[in-house]
Design a protein around this motif. Structure first.
Motif, PDB file in Angstrom:
ATOM      1  N   GLU A  31      44.403  39.053  51.929  1.00 41.45           N
ATOM      2  CA  GLU A  31      43.583  40.249  52.141  1.00 41.45           C
ATOM      3  C   GLU A  31      44.454  41.483  52.353  1.00 41.45           C
ATOM      4  OE1 GLU A  31      39.480  38.299  53.990  1.00 41.45           O
ATOM      5  OE2 GLU A  31      40.689  39.669  55.212  1.00 41.45           O
ATOM      6  N   LEU A  32      45.567  41.329  53.045  1.00 42.10           N
ATOM      7  CA  LEU A  32      46.481  42.445  53.244  1.00 42.10           C
ATOM      8  C   LEU A  32      47.007  42.948  51.902  1.00 42.10           C
ATOM      9  CD1 LEU A  32      48.254  44.305  55.007  1.00 42.10           C
ATOM     10  CD2 LEU A  32      49.904  42.422  55.162  1.00 42.10           C
ATOM     11  N   THR A  33      47.381  42.039  51.025  1.00 42.99           N
ATOM     12  CA  THR A  33      47.896  42.420  49.706  1.00 42.99           C
ATOM     13  C   THR A  33      46.826  43.155  48.899  1.00 42.99           C
ATOM     14  OG1 THR A  33      49.402  40.527  49.699  1.00 42.99           O
ATOM     15  CG2 THR A  33      48.906  41.545  47.572  1.00 42.99           C
ATOM     16  N   LEU A  34      45.609  42.638  48.903  1.00 44.58           N
ATOM     17  CA  LEU A  34      44.518  43.284  48.173  1.00 44.58           C
ATOM     18  C   LEU A  34      44.224  44.675  48.739  1.00 44.58           C
ATOM     19  CD1 LEU A  34      42.131  40.215  47.872  1.00 44.58           C
ATOM     20  CD2 LEU A  34      43.174  41.422  45.943  1.00 44.58           C
ATOM     21  N   ALA A  35      44.221  44.778  50.066  1.00 47.18           N
ATOM     22  CA  ALA A  35      43.944  46.073  50.693  1.00 47.18           C
ATOM     23  C   ALA A  35      45.027  47.092  50.338  1.00 47.18           C
ATOM     24  CB  ALA A  35      43.846  45.906  52.208  1.00 47.18           C
ATOM     25  N   ARG A  36      46.285  46.685  50.386  1.00 39.05           N
ATOM     26  CA  ARG A  36      47.376  47.620  50.092  1.00 39.05           C
ATOM     27  C   ARG A  36      47.319  48.077  48.638  1.00 39.05           C
ATOM     28  NH1 ARG A  36      53.024  45.644  52.531  1.00 39.05           N
ATOM     29  NH2 ARG A  36      53.477  47.873  52.272  1.00 39.05           N
ATOM     30  N   THR A  37      46.950  47.189  47.738  1.00 40.77           N
ATOM     31  CA  THR A  37      46.818  47.578  46.328  1.00 40.77           C
ATOM     32  C   THR A  37      45.736  48.642  46.165  1.00 40.77           C
ATOM     33  OG1 THR A  37      47.542  45.400  45.563  1.00 40.77           O
ATOM     34  CG2 THR A  37      46.289  46.738  44.009  1.00 40.77           C
ATOM     35  N   ALA A  38      44.588  48.439  46.831  1.00 37.80           N
ATOM     36  CA  ALA A  38      43.510  49.424  46.744  1.00 37.80           C
ATOM     37  C   ALA A  38      43.916  50.745  47.387  1.00 37.80           C
ATOM     38  CB  ALA A  38      42.244  48.868  47.403  1.00 37.80           C
ATOM     39  N   LEU A  39      44.606  50.681  48.512  1.00 42.89           N
ATOM     40  CA  LEU A  39      45.032  51.899  49.205  1.00 42.89           C
ATOM     41  C   LEU A  39      46.063  52.677  48.392  1.00 42.89           C
ATOM     42  CD1 LEU A  39      45.299  50.387  52.780  1.00 42.89           C
ATOM     43  CD2 LEU A  39      43.693  52.184  52.088  1.00 42.89           C
ATOM     44  N   ASP A  40      46.941  51.965  47.712  1.00 43.56           N
ATOM     45  CA  ASP A  40      47.970  52.629  46.907  1.00 43.56           C
ATOM     46  C   ASP A  40      47.365  53.402  45.734  1.00 43.56           C
ATOM     47  OD1 ASP A  40      49.974  51.713  48.537  1.00 43.56           O
ATOM     48  OD2 ASP A  40      50.541  50.032  47.241  1.00 43.56           O
ATOM     49  N   ALA A  41      46.159  53.000  45.312  1.00 47.31           N
ATOM     50  CA  ALA A  41      45.512  53.658  44.172  1.00 47.31           C
ATOM     51  C   ALA A  41      44.545  54.754  44.607  1.00 47.31           C
ATOM     52  CB  ALA A  41      44.775  52.621  43.333  1.00 47.31           C
ATOM     53  N   ARG A  42      44.511  55.080  45.890  1.00 47.03           N
ATOM     54  CA  ARG A  42      43.623  56.137  46.369  1.00 47.03           C
ATOM     55  C   ARG A  42      43.875  57.462  45.638  1.00 47.03           C
ATOM     56  NH1 ARG A  42      43.477  56.018  53.001  1.00 47.03           N
ATOM     57  NH2 ARG A  42      41.457  54.998  53.235  1.00 47.03           N
ATOM     58  N   THR A  43      42.814  58.226  45.498  1.00 46.51           N
ATOM     59  CA  THR A  43      42.948  59.560  44.912  1.00 46.51           C
ATOM     60  C   THR A  43      43.819  60.444  45.782  1.00 46.51           C
ATOM     61  OG1 THR A  43      40.737  59.350  43.945  1.00 46.51           O
ATOM     62  CG2 THR A  43      41.666  61.569  44.086  1.00 46.51           C
ATOM     63  N   ASP A  44      43.664  60.326  47.102  1.00 45.40           N
ATOM     64  CA  ASP A  44      44.453  61.097  48.058  1.00 45.40           C
ATOM     65  C   ASP A  44      45.344  60.128  48.835  1.00 45.40           C
ATOM     66  OD1 ASP A  44      45.475  63.029  49.691  1.00 45.40           O
ATOM     67  OD2 ASP A  44      43.701  63.171  50.989  1.00 45.40           O
ATOM     68  N   PRO A  45      46.526  59.822  48.310  1.00 47.25           N
ATOM     69  CA  PRO A  45      47.372  58.809  48.961  1.00 47.25           C
ATOM     70  C   PRO A  45      47.852  59.269  50.331  1.00 47.25           C
ATOM     71  CG  PRO A  45      48.586  59.930  47.229  1.00 47.25           C
ATOM     72  CD  PRO A  45      47.165  60.407  47.125  1.00 47.25           C
TER      73      PRO A  45
END
Length: 417
Positions: free
Chosen positions: A93-107
């Motif tokens: 879950e940590l890996t999935l969350a970090r992947t989604a966070l890295d792709a944020r429009t406003d990093p």
């Protein structure tokens, strides 16, 4: 002989309960993936729920999505720009969350902590190590031993770990929902033990105690009682931090926002936000909500083909391509998951096609156990072998919560609108 109509038989949902785009996509999938057994997700629906909740909350409140509810990458990506972060419970879950966070429009800024919170009553060394190395915003520590483990790992990595102490309060002022506090539990530190645990935590050099985690409610549809619970958490955490010299920065109230099923009244987010605004935390302190099911339930549908339909002593049974190996939630929680029947006209001309009309029906799966029963005594206008049974509100605790290896049937597919 047919059983007589009964007031106890709930009516199946009308097809209008399914958005047109969902009906269209499922019909297409039924033609190309027969026999169909699949989840269909709409990330935009989850994002809209997150926007609605955040808009109702005061500025000092934050929303972290509980990944356990639905960990599909498209759902996480759809939510990433509309939540403050994610709550995780495993390395995956940590890996999935970090992947989604890295792709944020406003990093996030490069030096900022990773906006994840971590939960779980028995975190392994591997999980704790991954969280420390990821610079997680906060690890919700469940025991004194876990605090020592986090400290040891942080020292080994030459860093300081931010932790919140999870507390099992002796009493919570909450009605109208499942209560998860005030009773013996594997979760958290019992309230009478908190002073001693905080005193020992203060001696651990690689820990930064930022606040408290109190997750003591689940499935609450009453905005007023849930607001009272959150206000109580703020007061309790503030008083406890002051009494024990904690530099309070975070009060995590867990999830617990309910999803309306059948004729239940939906949770009133606007009323909830207005009520908690009356009791702000001290300056610089965030109050965190960790909704999972509330954000994800309505973004998913589980659909399975009726592989057979039979009348047994006057009662109809619809046998589905999938069952609790795909969608276990109806048998595990006290929730009635109603269905809609989506007609599928394609059918082999050489085969008979059983049909039930205006009849009570029980929906079962493909497994060799009577436990594989998803819905009892629902009245349908018409259902045929080959039609699709569709469960709305299946976007949370569906694919992730099932038991896919029992009997070794193929797992449910997952598709995105």
């Amino acid at each position: 002989m047919e059983l007589p109509p009964s007031a106890a038989h709930r009516a199946a949902y009308p097809l209008t309960r399914l958005p047109e785009r969902v009906r269209t996509r499922l019909t297409e999938l039924a033609r190309t993936h027969a026999p169909l057994a699949a989840y269909l997700y709409d990330p935009d629906t989850a994002a809209a729920r997150a926007r609605e909740l955040r808009a109702a909350l005061p500025d000092w409140a934050a929303v972290y999505y509980a990944v356990k509810a639905n960990a599909h990458p498209a759902v996480l990506a759809g939510l990433a720009d509309h939540v403050d972060g994610f709550e995780v419970a495993s390395v995956s879950e940590l890996t999935l969350a970090r992947t989604a966070l890295d792709a944020r429009t406003d990093p996030r800024p490069a030096a900022a902590p990773t906006p994840v919170l971590a939960a779980g009553p028995a975190k392994s060394t591997a999980v704790l190590t991954a969280l420390v190395r990821a610079d997680a915003e906060s690890i919700n520590a469940e025991s004194l031993l876990e605090l020592h483990r986090i400290n040891h790992i942080a020292q080994r990595h030459g860093t300081t770990a931010r932790v919140s102490l999870r507390v099992n309060p002796a009493h919570i002022p909450l009605t109208g929902s499942l209560q998860m506090g005030g009773v013996p539990s594997a979760f958290g530190v019992p309230e009478p033990d908190v002073p001693a645990v905080l005193a020992e935590a203060a001696t651990l050099p690689a820990l930064d105690v930022v606040g408290f985690h109190i997750h003591a409610a689940s499935g609450n549809l009453d905005a007023e009682s849930h607001a009272a619970y959150v206000r109580w958490c703020v007061t309790w955490a503030t008083d406890t931090a002051r009494a024990h010299g904690i530099d309070l920065r975070q009060i995590d109230t867990g999830g617990g926002l309910g999803v309306a099923f059948e004729d239940e009244k939906p949770f009133d987010t606007a009323r909830f936000g207005a009520l908690i605004a009356d009791t702000p935390p001290p300056p610089g302190v965030r109050v965190i909500l960790e909704p999972g099911r509330y954000l994800a339930a309505e973004c998913g549908w589980y659909a399975a083909e009726v592989t057979d339909l039979k009348n047994s002593y006057g009662h109809w049974y619809a046998m589905l391509r999938g069952g609790i190996n795909h969608f276990q939630l109806p048998t595990s929680w006290d929730i009635v998951h109603n269905i809609a029947v989506l007609p599928v006209d394609d059918w082999p001309a050489e085969l008979p096609r059983p049909t039930a009309e205006d009849a009570p029906l029980t929906v079962v799966g493909e497994l060799c156990t009577p436990e594989d029963t998803l819905l009892r005594d629902v009245r349908v206008d018409r259902i045929r072998a080959g039609d699709l049974v569709v469960f709305p509100n299946a976007g949370s605790y569906g694919w992730e919560f099932a038991m896919p290896h029992f009997l070794g049937h193929p797992a449910a597919e997952r598709h995105v609108l």
